[in-house]
Design a protein around this motif. Structure first.
Motif, short mmCIF file in Angstrom:
data_model
loop_
_atom_site.label_atom_id
_atom_site.label_comp_id
_atom_site.label_asym_id
_atom_site.label_seq_id
_atom_site.Cartn_x
_atom_site.Cartn_y
_atom_site.Cartn_z
N GLN A 11 10.76 70.38 -34.94
CA GLN A 11 11.92 70.61 -34.08
C GLN A 11 11.45 70.65 -32.64
O GLN A 11 10.74 71.57 -32.22
N VAL A 39 18.60 56.57 -29.66
CA VAL A 39 18.44 57.91 -29.10
C VAL A 39 18.27 57.90 -27.58
O VAL A 39 18.70 58.82 -26.90
N ASP A 48 17.80 68.88 -33.22
CA ASP A 48 18.85 69.53 -34.01
C ASP A 48 18.23 70.33 -35.16
O ASP A 48 17.56 69.75 -36.02
N ALA A 97 19.15 69.03 -38.66
CA ALA A 97 18.40 67.83 -39.02
C ALA A 97 17.00 68.18 -39.50
O ALA A 97 16.51 67.68 -40.51
N TYR A 146 8.72 63.23 -38.36
CA TYR A 146 10.08 63.22 -37.84
C TYR A 146 10.19 64.27 -36.74
O TYR A 146 9.72 65.40 -36.90
N ASP A 165 13.13 66.00 -34.09
CA ASP A 165 14.52 66.06 -33.65
C ASP A 165 14.79 67.43 -33.04
O ASP A 165 14.16 68.43 -33.43
N GLY A 222 13.94 61.63 -32.34
CA GLY A 222 15.39 61.66 -32.47
C GLY A 222 15.79 61.16 -33.84
O GLY A 222 16.73 60.38 -33.99
N SER A 223 15.08 61.63 -34.84
CA SER A 223 15.20 61.09 -36.21
C SER A 223 16.53 61.39 -36.86
O SER A 223 16.97 60.67 -37.77
N GLY A 224 17.20 62.47 -36.45
CA GLY A 224 18.49 62.81 -37.05
C GLY A 224 18.34 63.38 -38.44
O GLY A 224 17.27 63.82 -38.86
N ALA A 278 23.29 64.22 -34.09
CA ALA A 278 22.66 63.93 -35.38
C ALA A 278 23.65 64.04 -36.53
O ALA A 278 23.65 63.21 -37.45
#
Length: 285
Positions: free
Chosen positions: A130, A162, A109, A112, A105, A107, A81-83, A21
């Motif tokens: 998350q 992704v 990470d 992120a 969203y 993700d 996997g929006s980053g 990300a």
């Protein structure tokens, strides 16, 4: 030599480990990345100078796909996997088209997700979760997701650049089947996916960059057009089907990702390199 932790970085995040990300954030001209991410990004740029331009092309595809969904009457989005949000966030694009848009969203990470939550503070029509997109049960049962979106109405499931981080051993088609089963008829699946097929760039650029990326970050499963098309099982492809990323409903004079991104793409081939496929499918039943 010790590396200073930026004030915006969560305390439990390892700042000496690169992240997909955050590398992508650097490619797009963002500022929420660490020195280790920039090092890997620069190595990628040396081996595959087309990389940042491809990132911008995929971001432009995301914008076009979101706008297409809104025109089709879909105003709910799950970005897997929006980053790290940079220019052209899904909620920004969707809300320009309709004020009723709702966006979740997702993700893995923590940087992120933390940064997304900062941006979304006070916005009751968006949320950030998350979670690992492969953990479909956890994602779909998330109270934030269920509290925001109406699963009795169409939802657009976005998986932009992704799925090539999901190896065959993790059964990407099974993952998509689980999400598909939770979606109402009329929902959309949007995919952009890196491929070992290339056009407008030397194959050696992609292969050498891939080997370095797998050594520094993690596995990459580049797939052919036929393999990407197979990921749309249970969805009816929207014309023109699965095509090169910049060829899906192209528009003249695509907006730039910004001056910072333009600076890092100076070495990229101006002929729009193609090393990834994109498409959209609609769930009919």
């Amino acid at each position: 030599m010790a590396t200073d932790r930026p004030a915006w970085a969560p305390g439990d995040v390892a700042i000496d480990q690169p992240s997909v990300a955050r590398i992508w954030d650097w490619f797009l001209g963002g500022s929420h990345n660490f020195a280790v991410d920039r090092e890997v990004a620069r190595k990628t740029l040396e081996l595959m100078p087309e990389g940042p331009q491809m990132a911008r092309l995929s971001r432009a595809f995301l914008r076009r796909a979101v706008e297409h969904c809104v025109r089709a009457g879909i105003t709910q989005f799950i970005d897997l996997g929006s980053g790290i949000p940079t220019v052209g966030n899904v909620h920004e694009v969707a809300k320009r088209a309709t004020p009723d848009a709702r966006v979740a969203y997702v993700d893995i990470d923590p940087v992120a997700v933390a940064h997304t939550r900062q941006i979304l503070a006070g916005d009751k029509q968006t949320t950030a979760i998350q979670a690992d997109l492969r953990d479909t049960a956890r994602v779909l049962a998330s109270p934030e997701l269920r509290g925001l979106l109406d699963f009795d109405k169409p939802i657009a499931l976005l998986m932009v650049m992704v799925l090539h981080f999901v190896p065959d051993a993790d059964d990407p088609r099974g993952i998509l089947a689980a999400y598909r089963g939770a979606l109402a008829p009329g929902s959309a699946l949007v995919i952009a996916h890196g491929s070992r097929d290339t056009e407008g760039m030397p194959t050696s650029h992609l292969q050498t960059a891939r080997k370095m990326y797998e050594r520094e970050v993690g596995s990459v499963s580049l797939r052919t057009r036929a393999e990407v098309q197979a990921l749309f099982e249970g969805f009816e492809l929207v014309e023109p089907g699965v095509v090169w990323v910049p060829e899906w409903h192209p528009e003249p004079d695509e907006p730039s990702a910004g001056a910072a991104a333009a600076a890092v793409t100076a070495a990229a081939d101006a002929a729009s390199p193609r090393a990834g496929y994109a498409g959209m499918g609609i769930k009919r039943l």
